[in-house]
Scaffold this motif. Structure first.
Motif, short mmCIF file in Angstrom:
data_model
loop_
_atom_site.label_atom_id
_atom_site.label_comp_id
_atom_site.label_asym_id
_atom_site.label_seq_id
_atom_site.Cartn_x
_atom_site.Cartn_y
_atom_site.Cartn_z
N VAL A 1 -1.85 -6.10 -7.87
CA VAL A 1 -2.72 -7.02 -7.13
C VAL A 1 -2.18 -7.27 -5.73
N THR A 2 -0.87 -7.24 -5.58
CA THR A 2 -0.27 -7.43 -4.25
C THR A 2 -0.66 -6.27 -3.33
N ALA A 3 -0.67 -5.07 -3.90
CA ALA A 3 -1.06 -3.89 -3.12
C ALA A 3 -2.55 -3.97 -2.74
N HIS A 4 -3.40 -4.32 -3.72
CA HIS A 4 -4.83 -4.45 -3.40
C HIS A 4 -5.03 -5.46 -2.28
N ARG A 5 -4.35 -6.61 -2.39
CA ARG A 5 -4.50 -7.66 -1.38
C ARG A 5 -4.03 -7.19 -0.01
N GLY A 6 -2.90 -6.48 0.02
CA GLY A 6 -2.38 -5.97 1.29
C GLY A 6 -3.40 -5.08 1.98
N ALA A 7 -4.05 -4.22 1.18
CA ALA A 7 -5.06 -3.32 1.76
C ALA A 7 -6.27 -4.10 2.24
N LEU A 8 -6.71 -5.08 1.45
CA LEU A 8 -7.88 -5.88 1.84
C LEU A 8 -7.61 -6.63 3.14
N VAL A 9 -6.40 -7.19 3.27
CA VAL A 9 -6.05 -7.94 4.47
C VAL A 9 -6.08 -7.04 5.70
N ALA A 10 -5.70 -5.77 5.51
CA ALA A 10 -5.73 -4.83 6.64
C ALA A 10 -7.14 -4.32 6.90
N THR B 1 11.29 4.59 1.83
CA THR B 1 11.67 3.27 2.33
C THR B 1 10.71 2.77 3.40
N ARG B 2 9.81 3.64 3.85
CA ARG B 2 8.88 3.26 4.92
C ARG B 2 7.53 3.92 4.70
N VAL B 3 6.48 3.29 5.22
CA VAL B 3 5.13 3.85 5.10
C VAL B 3 5.09 5.26 5.68
N GLU B 4 5.80 5.47 6.78
CA GLU B 4 5.82 6.79 7.44
C GLU B 4 6.35 7.86 6.48
N GLU B 5 7.30 7.48 5.65
CA GLU B 5 7.86 8.46 4.72
C GLU B 5 6.87 8.78 3.60
N ILE B 6 6.03 7.81 3.24
CA ILE B 6 4.98 8.07 2.25
C ILE B 6 3.97 9.05 2.83
N ILE B 7 3.56 8.78 4.07
CA ILE B 7 2.55 9.63 4.70
C ILE B 7 3.10 11.03 4.92
N GLU B 8 4.40 11.13 5.17
CA GLU B 8 5.01 12.46 5.30
C GLU B 8 4.82 13.27 4.02
N GLU B 9 4.84 12.58 2.86
CA GLU B 9 4.68 13.29 1.58
C GLU B 9 3.23 13.65 1.28
N ALA C 1 -3.13 1.07 4.59
CA ALA C 1 -4.53 0.77 4.91
C ALA C 1 -4.74 0.82 6.42
N GLU C 2 -3.80 0.28 7.15
CA GLU C 2 -3.87 0.24 8.60
C GLU C 2 -3.95 1.66 9.18
N ARG C 3 -3.30 2.60 8.50
CA ARG C 3 -3.30 3.99 8.97
C ARG C 3 -4.42 4.80 8.33
N VAL D 1 7.61 -5.63 -0.58
CA VAL D 1 7.44 -4.19 -0.34
C VAL D 1 6.00 -3.75 -0.64
N ALA D 2 5.44 -4.22 -1.75
CA ALA D 2 4.07 -3.83 -2.12
C ALA D 2 3.09 -4.25 -1.03
N SER D 3 3.28 -5.44 -0.53
CA SER D 3 2.38 -5.97 0.49
C SER D 3 2.52 -5.19 1.80
N GLU D 4 3.76 -4.97 2.22
CA GLU D 4 4.01 -4.23 3.47
C GLU D 4 3.47 -2.79 3.39
N PHE D 5 3.76 -2.13 2.29
CA PHE D 5 3.35 -0.73 2.16
C PHE D 5 1.82 -0.61 2.12
N ALA D 6 1.17 -1.47 1.31
CA ALA D 6 -0.28 -1.38 1.19
C ALA D 6 -0.94 -1.69 2.53
N PHE D 7 -0.46 -2.71 3.20
CA PHE D 7 -1.01 -3.07 4.51
C PHE D 7 -0.84 -1.89 5.47
N GLY D 8 0.37 -1.34 5.51
CA GLY D 8 0.66 -0.24 6.43
C GLY D 8 -0.17 1.01 6.13
#
Lengths: 398, 398
Positions: free
Chosen positions: B177-186, B301-309, B161-163, B152-159
């Motif tokens: 660190v998983t979140a940082h990595r997800g963002a860096l990868v994106a 449960t989804r990146v879209e729901e985070i961005i909605e907030e 960063a991508e947006r 989840v940390a990886s998916e959310f951070a990547f998503g």
């Protein structure tokens, strides 16, 4: 036989359950007069009149002198044949909670139009219905559950039954049958609210459990023997599950699950609407999470939390707590000073003060106390930690 | 050098970050006068005066003519040596969001006493701090994560960063660190807010990622080089993670997790407080569920729901929907009639009407339409379903 009761029985079979038009009529003129009107086809909609005609014809009583009495008589015979009894609002066993469904109709069309209370219910089992439902919770959810959903349904139902709560569900595959089984294993009462005739072992895979519920708990349905389960009947049935209990717990649910419909009724009837979360990447928890994002839904993780919602005032769940730690006895200043003490390298009080960002005086006062409490040891070079700490960098500590 | 700026720098090192006493003083008399008072030890508490004396002694400037200036000078040298720069409220790069921490202090002691804004921060990396935090979310959680939490940390951070969102976290093991990595990868910006000196690769296992964040994102800390991470510093640091971003997402958290502390600050600062649920039998989700039972916490449960907030008005998540079904086009009466049609056995319209509980007229009117729509077929014996249905008993359908 009591005329009111006979009329309620006949109406329960002649009109598909939940009809708001019938409910309004009965509340305004009573069941006896309502029965006369729906059979005679006067003062009611053409749609209702036509539906009743079709049922009367199908029952072969269209031309009888008193079709209503004949229908009720047929029902009594059917009940006897299927080892069931019929209970109506005229009986003392009738649970008043079901009458609150009037509220679901009245409060707008948010769920469905036809959500009126049942006219009568068919029961099989040794329990008195009103007593069985006095302290009851419905446990519902998906048919296609995961191992996780099965585990939770079983644990919760067992725990509720063990604490004297009746577990109500729909007798279906998945969460429903697992909940019924959990309650039976605990020796607790359980009620299966069926979407079809009481004689039907539906679904067939649950025949043995349904048999056991009929022997030890209660099978309940609004439909006469011979009635097939249909999609719309599941939804109609769900309102009874919600109304009969003090709250509904959804264990697992896909995005279109019928359990969400039951929960909607619970919310509408101001019963506790409780949902178990799950992994966000499980399709069987998507419906749970959609519900948890709605206001008025409570997330539950333990039986105690369910009872806190549905029980009497004061039946509160114990808070979850981590193990107590020795450091919990320290005040913030002492904790900060202890944080600055190193495990291997001894440091003077002044050094420790500078590291911690406190005065030398505070450090010199606190360190002997910390030594007395067994946190640090002193030597000629100053103070060091007494034991290898769990890690000065343990972010999990609060 | 700007006198105000120099004073803010010196205060940032002489007083442990977060001090409310210092914050109140600076807001009332300005940083320059506040520095003179804390060094001179007048108009401040004995505790603060003593702490500053210990730091001055430790820095070897106790007897200097202008100790404050010397401390600031030492800091500038340290910054140069460690490839960092120091930013204070006097700089245009300073994010105003951090100043809102004043509110956390003012609104009672619900979390901790010392939650004032930082006097200055040390930065390493190519981004402008205010710009990096303009659209940012913190993603925090347990160090001892499960595979689920890592996913989840990886998916959310990547998503995120991508947006175009900056992912802020604490550089720790596990979720951070998983979140940082997800963002860096994106290829997105990420900010690590450290609980120690900026030159420290803490924890050592994350050295390579921290190096990369310092090269492509931003490393940020309130503490001077050489400062060790301590338990109380983690908690102090958490307020910056919460204040710097528009919202905090907790992925996994034990019951005593520091991530709950960060979320508490987010709530206090009226940032979005978001939590990912998990299985109720996972210790690493216990803290998440405790938080989700608090008012003011949003389940995501989804990146879209985070961005909605955290996003602008109108950045709404698409609703989750099941696939559309042909039956969705039918009105309730038609659906009820269709429910009563059997797959194999043909039935007359009258029979179907009696089963469905509708009038024969309604059935005779609806059935030809249902045939035209391809749901049923007619023959000499009446109507049957055209195709094998998914099951007339599919409770998952709403």
């Amino acid at each position: 036989m009591n005329e009111e009761r006979v009329s309620q029985m006949a109406l329960g079979t002649l009109v598909e359950p939940g009809s708001r038009e019938l409910g309004v009529l009965v509340r305004s003129v009573g069941a006896q007069e309502a029965l006369a009107r729906v059979i005679g086809g006067f003062g009611i909609s053409a749609q209702l009149a036509g539906a009743v005609q079709a049922r009367l014809r199908s029952a072969g009583v269209l031309d009888a002198a008193d079709p209503g009495a004949q229908v009720a008589e047929q029902m009594a015979e059917q009940a006897e044949r299927s080892g069931a009894r019929i209970v109506t609002a005229a009986d003392t066993e009738w649970p008043q909670a079901l009458d609150e469904l009037v509220r679901a109709s009245r409060e707008g069309n948010v769920l469905r139009r036809d959500t009126d209370p049942p006219m009568c219910v068919w029961l099989r089992g040794p329990l008195r219905l009103d007593e069985a439902l006095e302290r009851s919770v419905s446990v519902v959810g998906a048919r296609a559950i995961t191992g996780y959903g099965g585990y939770v349904a079983s644990e919760f139902a067992f725990g509720l039954a063990e604490r004297g709560w009746t577990v109500v569900s729909g007798g279906a595959l998945g969460v429903d049958v697992t909940a019924h089984r959990g309650a039976l294993v605990a020796g607790g009462p359980t009620v299966a609210v069926l979407p079809c005739g009481i004689e039907r072992a539906y679904p067939a895979a649950n025949a043995a459990v349904l048999e056991q519920i009929g022997a030890d708990g209660l099978l309940l349905t609004e439909w006469a023997p011979g009635t097939m389960p249909h999609k719309t009947r599941f939804l109609t049935r769900n309102r009874v599950i919600a109304a009969a209990t003090r709250g509904t717990v959804v264990i697992e649910a896909g995005s279109r699950s019928g359990a969400r419909n039951t929960l909607g009724y619970a919310r509408l009837l101001q019963r506790a609407a409780m949902v178990v979360p799950g992994p966000i990447n499980s399709a069987m928890s998507v419906g749970c999470h959609l519900e948890l994002r709605q206001p008025g839904t409570v997330l539950v993780t333990r039986v105690e939390e369910i009872i806190e919602e549905v029980g009497a005032v004061g039946e509160l769940a114990d808070p979850i707590q981590g193990a107590g730690r020795p450091e919990d006895v320290l005040d913030p200043l002492q904790a900060r000073i202890l944080d600055a003490v190193r495990p291997r390298r001894a440091m003077a009080a002044e050094q420790i003060a500078a590291t911690a960002g406190v005065s030398g005086r505070d450090a010199r006062r606190a360190l002997p106390l910390l030594e007395e409490l067994g946190f640090v040891v002193s030597g000629v070079d100053g103070y060091r930690l007494r034991r290898e700490p769990r890690g000065p960098v343990d972010e999990e500590d609060r």
